[in-house]
Design a protein around this motif. Structure first.
Motif, short mmCIF file in Angstrom:
data_model
loop_
_atom_site.label_atom_id
_atom_site.label_comp_id
_atom_site.label_asym_id
_atom_site.label_seq_id
_atom_site.Cartn_x
_atom_site.Cartn_y
_atom_site.Cartn_z
N THR B 354 0.83 -1.21 0.00
CA THR B 354 0.00 0.00 0.00
C THR B 354 0.87 1.26 0.00
O THR B 354 0.57 2.22 -0.70
N ASN B 355 1.90 1.26 0.78
CA ASN B 355 2.67 2.49 1.03
C ASN B 355 4.18 2.26 1.20
O ASN B 355 4.74 2.58 2.26
N SER B 356 4.84 1.71 0.19
CA SER B 356 6.29 1.52 0.33
C SER B 356 7.02 2.04 -0.89
O SER B 356 8.15 1.66 -1.17
N ARG B 357 6.31 2.88 -1.67
CA ARG B 357 6.93 3.41 -2.88
C ARG B 357 7.67 4.71 -2.55
O ARG B 357 7.53 5.25 -1.46
N ILE B 358 8.42 5.19 -3.53
CA ILE B 358 9.32 6.32 -3.24
C ILE B 358 8.59 7.53 -2.68
O ILE B 358 9.05 8.17 -1.74
N GLU B 359 7.41 7.82 -3.25
CA GLU B 359 6.67 8.99 -2.76
C GLU B 359 6.27 8.83 -1.29
O GLU B 359 6.28 9.79 -0.52
N ASP B 360 5.91 7.59 -0.92
CA ASP B 360 5.53 7.32 0.47
C ASP B 360 6.70 7.58 1.40
O ASP B 360 6.55 8.16 2.48
N LEU B 361 7.89 7.13 0.96
CA LEU B 361 9.07 7.31 1.81
C LEU B 361 9.45 8.79 1.90
O LEU B 361 9.87 9.27 2.96
N ARG B 362 9.24 9.51 0.79
CA ARG B 362 9.53 10.96 0.83
C ARG B 362 8.61 11.66 1.82
O ARG B 362 9.04 12.52 2.58
N GLU B 363 7.33 11.29 1.80
CA GLU B 363 6.38 11.93 2.71
C GLU B 363 6.73 11.67 4.18
O GLU B 363 6.65 12.56 5.02
N ALA B 364 7.10 10.41 4.44
CA ALA B 364 7.46 10.06 5.82
C ALA B 364 8.74 10.77 6.23
O ALA B 364 8.86 11.28 7.35
N ALA B 365 9.70 10.83 5.30
CA ALA B 365 10.99 11.45 5.62
C ALA B 365 10.84 12.94 5.89
O ALA B 365 11.51 13.51 6.76
N THR B 449 -3.26 -3.33 15.29
CA THR B 449 -2.86 -2.53 14.14
C THR B 449 -3.74 -1.30 13.96
O THR B 449 -4.96 -1.41 14.03
N HIS B 450 -3.11 -0.16 13.73
CA HIS B 450 -3.85 1.06 13.35
C HIS B 450 -3.34 1.47 11.98
O HIS B 450 -2.15 1.76 11.81
N LEU B 451 -4.22 1.50 11.00
CA LEU B 451 -3.82 1.86 9.64
C LEU B 451 -3.80 3.38 9.48
O LEU B 451 -4.76 4.06 9.85
N VAL B 452 -2.71 3.86 8.91
CA VAL B 452 -2.53 5.31 8.69
C VAL B 452 -1.68 5.55 7.45
O VAL B 452 -1.13 4.62 6.87
N SER B 453 -1.53 6.81 7.07
CA SER B 453 -0.66 7.20 5.95
C SER B 453 0.79 7.20 6.42
O SER B 453 1.07 7.23 7.63
N PRO B 454 1.75 7.21 5.48
CA PRO B 454 3.16 7.29 5.86
C PRO B 454 3.48 8.53 6.71
O PRO B 454 4.24 8.45 7.68
N ALA B 455 2.89 9.68 6.34
CA ALA B 455 3.18 10.90 7.10
C ALA B 455 2.63 10.77 8.53
O ALA B 455 3.30 11.16 9.49
N MET B 456 1.44 10.22 8.67
CA MET B 456 0.84 10.03 10.00
C MET B 456 1.66 9.03 10.83
O MET B 456 1.81 9.19 12.05
N ALA B 457 2.17 7.99 10.17
CA ALA B 457 2.98 6.99 10.88
C ALA B 457 4.27 7.61 11.39
O ALA B 457 4.68 7.38 12.54
N ALA B 458 4.90 8.42 10.54
CA ALA B 458 6.16 9.06 10.93
C ALA B 458 5.92 10.02 12.11
O ALA B 458 6.69 10.05 13.07
N ALA B 459 4.83 10.78 12.02
CA ALA B 459 4.53 11.73 13.10
C ALA B 459 4.23 10.98 14.39
O ALA B 459 4.66 11.40 15.48
N ALA B 460 3.53 9.85 14.29
CA ALA B 460 3.21 9.05 15.47
C ALA B 460 4.48 8.48 16.10
O ALA B 460 4.59 8.37 17.33
#
Lengths: 212, 479
Positions: B354-365, B449-460
């Protein structure tokens, strides 16, 4: 595939909506490269009090006495009564393999998830869709009457209750035909080899980039 | 006569034969194979003395069982500690070798999660039918390909006949119109859709995602949305072709050659629903109203906005639903009316198909940059979707951002999404996860498990509990 024509069996009620395939057979048992032997791990996390792992002797594990399939009155059940959206989640065919290996021949519910629906029929398990009100009533009757059995006739598309009530169900013609005769899908499709080759040739001409 | 939907077009372009009983034979252009759902299919072929119909339609890679630590991966298959997992991966290697199917093996740079690998290679193309023994095959619909998960018997059927016995689905369109707020992503859109229509809302339908908010998404974002169509019950998710689709595919290894490119693009341009197409069902969402989403329960439909409260089962009317919510809260260890932002976390997982592509990693980073993972977090991990995503992220320095913040930077695979490998939750642990399923035990026995976006996961990960990433990103960044 084993045929399904008629079946009369003890009913076990699983009173819970959205039963997903992870619940039917947890991921650690998907590591097997075989099609058989999944029965002892059907509903593993509901059925046992400990965490299961592949290759274990399930007879030595602590059972959850509250789980319906562990109750003595439901021993030998072969018809599972379930709630809406049964089988949602992953495409794992290990789910119907586990149901079949455990001894279930039919599941009755108000609705099933699409991929699970396909997979069950490929393994000789009949899925019967009945309206919510009827399923509710079957839950009540099953729970109220120990030894409650249903008689299923696929040819006639009927479920008969112990009191003699006949409930009709719908099923598409192709699935019914395959199940009644225990037919191998692949053999059937290969009878169309000419049509497939012809299609493939046209498809290749129209979109050559789909072929390497 | 009304026009055709995108799904109608894809269906009719692959129809080999229609039977009187309503079933049909459809031709399959691409089958993706992984180690979990293929061994019994290959075994079936062998037992029946059959051969694959068309080798070049197949592409394989191991993903579910592969370990993700650098140390284990350095040893290749030999680094797989669990002997049962090892057999499964080796069996895929052996089957691909003996039948002649192309496979990206464990330490090939192109290896990864099958649904990340195929689009990245250009092996998923508009107008294709794509199947895989995995329900998240819906992902590939982002390219206007008719793609869905199948069971192992069907994997064998496609290997042997290049066809699938299928029944036509109904058409649903979900339109998301308007602009997304800052910090709100494709993952939040799809969770909001599932929250709206429910986990069985799409059963029997092919869902086309449309509207300006979908058009504004990158291919990565569209893949995230189509990936979770199955979590709304729909086997198929689709997005029509536009420039974004075509630009993504240019010069990918399996994309059409330079000589075929113009003809292909010409054909692809037609892969949109006609203006006068009729859908059996239509749902419309306003993008501006979507807040960051967090699941609180054990089904993806059990989702709320980050600023909301955990629901109270007493407020529900339907008995089955009431019991379902009560059971979910008990399993999740949550109380009715608890604030979502009060949910404390033990682990954070950024990865999955669901969320392991480059854009996802950029958002989390972007969120993690210059910050530190909270001391209370036992493990925060980032697992790229493929070797090539990993390489790209490292070229951009994202690995350093994550490592400096206290995340583990791993090797590609399905990892903690379903815990068939060493990455899993312990009983009772809460995880902010960018994956797709929050079912009981999915990420480990007793795991929550709590499903969230990459940005939400990084913030959490940084806060140690859920926070609204919209406020988080507005805080002044350290240099």
């Amino acid at each position: 595939m084993q045929k399904f024509t008629q079946h009369r069996g003890l009913v076990a009620p699983l009173d819970r909506a959205n039963v997903d395939t992870d619940l039917i057979i947890p991921k650690q048992f998907l590591k097997s490269i075989k099609r058989t032997g999944f029965g002892p791990n059907l509903f593993d996390e509901l059925r046992y009090l400990d965490e299961g792992y592949p290759g274990q002797d399930a007879s030595k594990r602590p059972l959850n006495p509250d789980f319906v399939l562990n109750q003595s009155r439901y021993q030998g059940a072969s018809v599972l009564l379930a709630r809406r959206n049964f089988g949602c989640g992953s495409s794992r065919e290990h789910a119907p393999w586990a149901l079949e290996d455990f001894g279930f021949r039919a599941v009755i519910a108000p609705s099933f998830a699409d991929i699970f629906y396909n997979n069950a029929f490929k393994n000789g398990i009949l899925l019967i869709t009945l309206d919510e009100a009827t399923v509710d009533r079957l839950f009540q009757e099953t729970e109220a009457n120990e030894g409650y059995r249903l008689a299923i006739d696929l040819e006639a598309q009927t479920v008969t209750t112990p009191s003699g009530e006949i409930i009709r169900f719908e099923i598409d013609g192709f699935r019914k035909h395959c199940l009644l005769n225990g037919l191998d899908d692949i053999g059937l499709t290969l009878q169309e080899e000419g049509a497939i080759r012809e299609f493939e040739q046209r498809h290749r001409q129209a979109q050559p980039w789909l072929f390497r | 006569m009304a026009g055709q939907t995108l799904y109608d077009k894809l269906w009719s372009q692959h129809l080999v034969k229609e039977r009187d009983d309503g079933s049909a034979l459809i031709y399959i252009d691409r089958q993706l194979l992984h180690e979990v759902t293929s061994p019994q299919a290959f075994e079936g072929l062998r037992l029946a003395g059959r051969k694959p119909w068309r080798l070049d339609a197949n592409l394989a890679t191991p993903d579910h069982n592969v370990p993700t630590t650098v140390k284990e991966r350095a040893a290749g298959n030999a680094g797989i500690v669990d002997p049962v997992s090892l057999i499964q991966v080796q069996t895929l290697d052996d089957n691909c070798e003996s039948f002649g199917i192309e496979e990206f093996r464990i330490n090939d740079a192109r290896q990864g999660i099958v649904h990340v690998v195929s689009p990245e290679q250009g092996a998923t193309l508009p107008g294709m039918t794509v199947v895989c023994g995995d329900s998240h095959t819906a992902t590939h619909g982002a390219f206007a390909a008719l793609a869905h998960g199948i069971g192992t018997s069907e994997v064998e059927h496609v290997l042997a006949t290049q066809c699938l016995i299928a029944q036509k689905m109904k058409n649903m369109r979900v339109r998301v119109e308007g602009k997304l707020g800052l910090g709100v992503t494709a993952k939040d859109i799809v969770l909001a859709i599932i929250g709206r229509i429910g986990t069985a809302g799409g059963t029997g339908y092919a869902i086309e995602f449309a509207g300006s908010a979908i058009r504004d998404l990158s291919m990565e974002g569209r893949m995230t949305i189509c990936n979770m169509a199955i979590e709304a019950g729909a086997r198929v998710g689709l997005v029509g072709v536009d420039d974004t689709t075509i630009d993504y595919l240019r010069e990918r290894p399996y994309a059409p050659s330079a000589e075929q490119w113009d003809a292909a693009v010409n054909a692809w341009r037609n892969l949109v629903s006609d203006d006068d197409a009729v859908f059996d069902k239509e749902v419309v969402l306003d993008a501006a109203e979507i807040a960051p989403q967090v699941t609180w329960g054990t089904s993806p439909e059990m989702v709320a906005s980050v600023e909301d409260l955990v629901p109270d089962p007493a407020s529900l009317n339907d008995d089955t639903a009431k019991r379902g919510v009560a059971r979910a809260l008990e399993y999740m260890g949550l109380s009715p009316n608890q604030k979502i932002t009060d949910i404390r976390l033990d682990k954070v997982f950024i990865g999955s198909c669901t969320n392991s592509r480059i854009e996802d990693l950029r958002e989390a980073a972007k969120v993690a940059k210059g910050k530190k993972v909270a001391d209370s977090i036992k493990l925060a991990m980032v697992v790229p979707g493929s070797g090539l995503v990993k390489r790209q992220a490292e070229a951009e320095g994202l690995d350093k951002v994550f490592i400096e913040a206290g995340f583990e930077w791993r090797e590609p695979g399905c990892s903690m999404c379903l815990a068939m490998n060493a990455d899993k939750l312990g009983a009772g642990e809460h995880c902010a996860s960018t994956s797709n399923r929050n079912f009981e035990g999915r990420q480990g026995y007793g795991g929550r498990t709590h499903l969230v976006s990459p940005a939400m996961a990084a913030a959490a990960a940084i806060a140690g509990h859920f926070v609204d990433v919209r406020q988080f990103t507005q805080q002044p960044q350290e240099a």
